[in-house]
Design a protein around this motif. Structure first.
Motif, PDB file in Angstrom:
ATOM      1  N   ASN A 173       0.855  -1.181   0.000  1.00  0.00           N
ATOM      2  CA  ASN A 173       0.000   0.000   0.000  1.00  0.00           C
ATOM      3  C   ASN A 173       0.894   1.234   0.000  1.00  0.00           C
ATOM      4  N   PRO A 174       0.956   1.964  -1.118  1.00  0.00           N
ATOM      5  CA  PRO A 174       1.892   3.097  -1.198  1.00  0.00           C
ATOM      6  C   PRO A 174       1.616   4.185  -0.166  1.00  0.00           C
ATOM      7  N   GLU A 175       0.364   4.407   0.157  1.00  0.00           N
ATOM      8  CA  GLU A 175       0.026   5.435   1.135  1.00  0.00           C
ATOM      9  C   GLU A 175       0.560   5.059   2.514  1.00  0.00           C
ATOM     10  N   VAL A 176       0.421   3.784   2.880  1.00  0.00           N
ATOM     11  CA  VAL A 176       0.924   3.317   4.174  1.00  0.00           C
ATOM     12  C   VAL A 176       2.447   3.362   4.204  1.00  0.00           C
ATOM     13  N   LEU A 177       3.093   2.948   3.116  1.00  0.00           N
ATOM     14  CA  LEU A 177       4.555   2.991   3.064  1.00  0.00           C
ATOM     15  C   LEU A 177       5.071   4.416   3.225  1.00  0.00           C
ATOM     16  N   ARG A 178       4.424   5.347   2.565  1.00  0.00           N
ATOM     17  CA  ARG A 178       4.831   6.749   2.671  1.00  0.00           C
ATOM     18  C   ARG A 178       4.716   7.232   4.111  1.00  0.00           C
ATOM     19  N   GLU A 179       3.591   6.900   4.746  1.00  0.00           N
ATOM     20  CA  GLU A 179       3.375   7.316   6.133  1.00  0.00           C
ATOM     21  C   GLU A 179       4.387   6.659   7.066  1.00  0.00           C
ATOM     22  N   THR A 180       4.730   5.416   6.801  1.00  0.00           N
ATOM     23  CA  THR A 180       5.699   4.699   7.638  1.00  0.00           C
ATOM     24  C   THR A 180       7.069   5.367   7.593  1.00  0.00           C
ATOM     25  N   ILE A 181       7.500   5.751   6.398  1.00  0.00           N
ATOM     26  CA  ILE A 181       8.797   6.412   6.248  1.00  0.00           C
ATOM     27  C   ILE A 181       8.786   7.801   6.873  1.00  0.00           C
ATOM     28  N   GLU A 182       7.738   8.565   6.592  1.00  0.00           N
ATOM     29  CA  GLU A 182       7.685   9.941   7.077  1.00  0.00           C
ATOM     30  C   GLU A 182       7.566  10.016   8.593  1.00  0.00           C
ATOM     31  N   SER A 183       6.915   9.020   9.210  1.00  0.00           N
ATOM     32  CA  SER A 183       6.726   9.049  10.662  1.00  0.00           C
ATOM     33  C   SER A 183       7.745   8.187  11.398  1.00  0.00           C
ATOM     34  N   GLY A 184       8.649   7.549  10.651  1.00  0.00           N
ATOM     35  CA  GLY A 184       9.612   6.662  11.295  1.00  0.00           C
ATOM     36  C   GLY A 184       8.956   5.434  11.896  1.00  0.00           C
ATOM     37  N   GLY A 185       7.842   5.023  11.338  1.00  0.00           N
ATOM     38  CA  GLY A 185       7.157   3.824  11.817  1.00  0.00           C
ATOM     39  C   GLY A 185       6.171   4.073  12.931  1.00  0.00           C
ATOM     40  N   GLU A 186       6.002   5.340  13.343  1.00  0.00           N
ATOM     41  CA  GLU A 186       5.086   5.631  14.434  1.00  0.00           C
ATOM     42  C   GLU A 186       3.639   5.245  14.076  1.00  0.00           C
ATOM     43  N   ASN A 187       3.302   5.312  12.808  1.00  0.00           N
ATOM     44  CA  ASN A 187       1.945   4.936  12.398  1.00  0.00           C
ATOM     45  C   ASN A 187       1.648   3.478  12.718  1.00  0.00           C
ATOM     46  N   LEU A 188       2.634   2.596  12.488  1.00  0.00           N
ATOM     47  CA  LEU A 188       2.406   1.175  12.751  1.00  0.00           C
ATOM     48  C   LEU A 188       2.390   0.877  14.250  1.00  0.00           C
ATOM     49  N   LEU A 189       3.201   1.595  15.003  1.00  0.00           N
ATOM     50  CA  LEU A 189       3.164   1.411  16.454  1.00  0.00           C
ATOM     51  C   LEU A 189       1.827   1.889  17.027  1.00  0.00           C
ATOM     52  N   LYS A 190       1.370   3.041  16.549  1.00  0.00           N
ATOM     53  CA  LYS A 190       0.065   3.524  16.992  1.00  0.00           C
ATOM     54  C   LYS A 190      -1.028   2.577  16.528  1.00  0.00           C
ATOM     55  N   GLY A 191      -0.868   2.047  15.322  1.00  0.00           N
ATOM     56  CA  GLY A 191      -1.840   1.083  14.818  1.00  0.00           C
ATOM     57  C   GLY A 191      -1.881  -0.176  15.650  1.00  0.00           C
ATOM     58  N   LEU A 192      -0.715  -0.622  16.110  1.00  0.00           N
ATOM     59  CA  LEU A 192      -0.687  -1.806  16.964  1.00  0.00           C
ATOM     60  C   LEU A 192      -1.378  -1.528  18.289  1.00  0.00           C
ATOM     61  N   GLU A 193      -1.164  -0.342  18.842  1.00  0.00           N
ATOM     62  CA  GLU A 193      -1.866   0.023  20.066  1.00  0.00           C
ATOM     63  C   GLU A 193      -3.382   0.037  19.838  1.00  0.00           C
ATOM     64  N   ASN A 194      -3.805   0.575  18.691  1.00  0.00           N
ATOM     65  CA  ASN A 194      -5.240   0.578  18.367  1.00  0.00           C
ATOM     66  C   ASN A 194      -5.777  -0.843  18.271  1.00  0.00           C
ATOM     67  N   LEU A 195      -4.997  -1.717  17.647  1.00  0.00           N
ATOM     68  CA  LEU A 195      -5.409  -3.106  17.497  1.00  0.00           C
ATOM     69  C   LEU A 195      -5.568  -3.792  18.849  1.00  0.00           C
ATOM     70  N   LEU A 196      -4.592  -3.604  19.727  1.00  0.00           N
ATOM     71  CA  LEU A 196      -4.658  -4.235  21.040  1.00  0.00           C
ATOM     72  C   LEU A 196      -5.815  -3.675  21.866  1.00  0.00           C
ATOM     73  N   GLU A 197      -6.063  -2.376  21.744  1.00  0.00           N
ATOM     74  CA  GLU A 197      -7.208  -1.790  22.451  1.00  0.00           C
ATOM     75  C   GLU A 197      -8.518  -2.391  21.954  1.00  0.00           C
ATOM     76  N   ASP A 198      -8.625  -2.600  20.643  1.00  0.00           N
ATOM     77  CA  ASP A 198      -9.846  -3.190  20.085  1.00  0.00           C
ATOM     78  C   ASP A 198     -10.021  -4.637  20.524  1.00  0.00           C
ATOM     79  N   LEU A 199      -8.918  -5.371  20.636  1.00  0.00           N
ATOM     80  CA  LEU A 199      -8.995  -6.746  21.124  1.00  0.00           C
ATOM     81  C   LEU A 199      -9.406  -6.787  22.588  1.00  0.00           C
ATOM     82  N   GLU A 200      -8.881  -5.869  23.377  1.00  0.00           N
ATOM     83  CA  GLU A 200      -9.253  -5.826  24.787  1.00  0.00           C
ATOM     84  C   GLU A 200     -10.721  -5.436  24.959  1.00  0.00           C
ATOM     85  N   ARG A 201     -11.172  -4.458  24.173  1.00  0.00           N
ATOM     86  CA  ARG A 201     -12.575  -4.054  24.262  1.00  0.00           C
ATOM     87  C   ARG A 201     -13.502  -5.200  23.855  1.00  0.00           C
TER      88      ARG A 201
END
Length: 600
Positions: A173-201
């Motif tokens: 996904n080019p949009e995700v890759l761009r965001e990953t590079i520009e944020s230094g991967g913070e998008n995926l870390l935040k995404g993982l936190e979102n995922l874990l929160e959704d699993l807990e809920r």
């Protein structure tokens, strides 16, 4: 300087990707371990609750019986790939080329410019589109399957195709890759936190957050039309809305919404509230606000919903206004209930309802659409076992079923936004309502699914009996307004249209653009979003023949309905204020029943 469009279309640097992914892996390991430490070891187990294994085994055996057809299908795919390789090579050499596979209108998965402008991502996209279309077509053309098995195989093949779209993965996904590079991967870390929160809920099951729930509060910025609760029982509160005109129709309007969702779909915000608009048209509006039932109401039946819903509301409206005659609206399953109620009332010689409007309502379930995939003996048996244990069907299970009907919009778009881009969902009133699910009493829901969806008994005269009365829809002779929506995945318009041949009174059928919700919640505006079709005269048996002869109109169907309802309003009387009649106000609208959450 590189302009913005070139930047969007450029391929990301592999070195930067590798560094970002290494950084993410190191930081995410701790997050995952922290999550797993406090999870029930059985909570994340997998099973096959939808019972699709047998359907695909049947499909595979039928497919393998014709190896020649398999070979031809493979050759067709290979030839399509060869064409794609040729056009891609031409583009790499600077030539222009027409796409071999194009996205369908409204497919927002590939909206980023790089999917078209970058040769690599264009190739990935077209490869996927070719394969997905080939896979679905090949499965659909397998001969020898019964209709139910074919429908199930088609549905879950599409679910699989949607799930493996390249837009759903980081590296494609080019949009995700761009965001990953520009944020230094913070998008995926935040995404993982979102995922874990959704699993807990979801207590171990993924419960995708679709909306910023803190942005809305019932009674404050959704469901805000002024009114009072004037009556209540175990199953519903009856709301009477405050008038905004000096005179009103003599006959009040009763709206019976579905209890699978909450009533405020018709009262979201001021600008799109059907209820607020109807009040402003000089109509005394009452609406049923169904309870969000728990185990104590497990034995409540479809009969109870009729007796304690519309029939109780009729008695209450007469006390509140002194008016015996009313007009009524039934929406979705609320319309199915109203059709049954009208047949019951006809048998009882009760003529208090003088006209009926149906919004996206099925009574003939011969072609029930994609929802029928979930209705077979094995699935119903498993569902009933679960409902009998809990006393109700959890609203989140029902919400997941509906979301699967539009998986790209209601599942995968949020996977990309929340987990890959690491963003929070948008504050959208419709999605807030969609996430505010309700529970189903075990007895009622089992009856509805078996007798109507599975056995299609409602359409048979005397096929079902309610409170000792055989129900015959052909006895309904009221003036009838039927609204269906052309892209409805829940109540397909051709299925709802079948009722035009059942009711014996004058029937006005209107077909709106869009789907089950957006086609209904389509207010008059200066810039109309959706239109609708009408046709004069008696509706022919064939829905396609009706559509071929129908007239297209721009804008909202609401004024069309109002002009029809005016003929059945019964004249004008001074406006009625909630609480001024024999029924005193119990509390302010929207009442307390609607505030109960499925998780409470």
């Amino acid at each position: 300087m590189t302009d913005s469009s070139e930047k969007k279309a450029s391929a990301p640097d592999p070195v930067e990707i590798s560094q970002a992914m290494t950084h993410i892996a190191e930081r995410s390991q701790r997050l995952v371990m922290d999550f797993l430490e406090h999870q029930d070891p059985h909570a994340l187990g997998l099973s096959d609750p939808l019972n699709i294994g047998k359907a695909f085994m049947d499909m595979t055996s039928k497919m393998m019986a014709d190896p020649g057809k398999i070979m031809k299908a493979q050759m067709d795919l290979w030839q399509a790939y060869m064409t794609l390789w040729q056009t891609t090579a031409s583009r790499m050499m600077g030539a222009t080329a027409q796409p071999v596979a194009a996205t369908e209108h409204g497919d927002r998965r590939f909206k980023d410019a790089a999917w078209n402008e970058n040769v690599v991502f264009d190739y990935i996209k077209q490869s996927y589109l070719l394969t997905a279309e080939w896979m679905q077509r090949t499965v659909h053309e397998v001969e020898g399957l019964d209709d139910k098995t074919r429908r199930k195989v088609d549905f879950y093949t599409k679910q699989f195709a949607d799930a493996v779209a390249p837009s759903n993965f980081v590296m494609t996904n080019p949009e995700v890759l761009r965001e990953t590079i520009e944020s230094g991967g913070e998008n995926l870390l935040k995404g993982l936190e979102n995922l874990l929160e959704d699993l807990e809920r979801g207590k171990g099951k993924l419960s995708i957050k679709m909306v910023d729930e803190d942005a809305f509060k019932i009674g404050e910025n959704v469901a805000t039309t002024p009114g009072k609760v004037v009556f209540q029982n175990d199953l519903m509160q009856l709301i009477q809305y405050s008038p905004t005109t000096e005179t009103v129709h003599r006959r009040p309007l009763l709206i019976v919404p579905p209890w699978i969702n909450k009533f405020y779909i018709l009262d979201l915000r001021e600008k799109n509230s059907f209820i607020r608009w109807a009040v402003g048209q000089g109509i005394t509006v009452f609406i049923v606000s169904w309870v969000n039932p728990d185990a104590e109401l497990a034995a409540k039946s479809f009969e109870d919903y009729m007796m304690e819903g519309p029939l109780a509301a009729l008695d209450a409206i007469e006390q509140a206004t002194g008016e015996r005659e009313i007009n009524a609206i039934g929406y979705c399953i609320g319309g199915t209930l109203m059709a049954s109620t009208l047949a019951y009332m006809t048998a009882k010689k009760d003529d208090r309802i003088k006209s009926i409007t149906f919004f996206t309502t099925m009574v003939d379930f011969t072609e029930a659409g994609e929802l029928s995939v979930f209705i077979d003996e094995a699935q119903l048996g498993a569902l009933e076992d679960r409902m009998n244990k809990d006393g109700y069907l959890d609203g989140r299970a029902m919400a997941t079923t509906f979301n699967m009907l539009r998986a790209n919009d209601l599942i995968w778009s949020f996977v990309v936004n929340n987990y890959l881009m690491g963003k929070e969902p948008f504050p959208f009133d419709l999605l807030y309502w969609n996430s505010d699910s309700t529970r189903m009493p075990a007895a009622m829901h089992s009856f509805y699914l078996r007798r109507m969806y599975q056995e299609n008994k409602l359409v048979e005269p005397g096929g079902i009996t309610l409170c000792g009365v055989p129900i015959d829809l052909t006895t309904v002779k009221l003036p009838t307004f039927m609204l269906s929506t052309r892209e409805d995945h829940i109540a397909p318009w051709k299925s709802t249209y079948a009722a035009t041949q059942l009711y014996k009174g004058p029937v006005k059928f209107v077909l709106a653009m869009s789907g089950h919700i957006a086609g209904v919640v389509n207010p008059p505006t200066d810039k109309p979003k959706y239109g609708y079709w009408t046709k004069s005269g008696r509706a022919p048996k064939d829905p396609e023949k009706w559509l071929a002869g129908a007239t297209a109109h721009e804008g909202s169907w609401w004024p069309e309905w109002k002009a029809w309802l005016d003929k059945h309003g019964g004249g004008q009387v001074p406006a009625r204020v909630p609480g001024d009649g024999k029924l005193k106000a119990l509390e302010d609208a929207p009442g307390s029943y609607v505030a109960v959450k499925a998780g409470d």
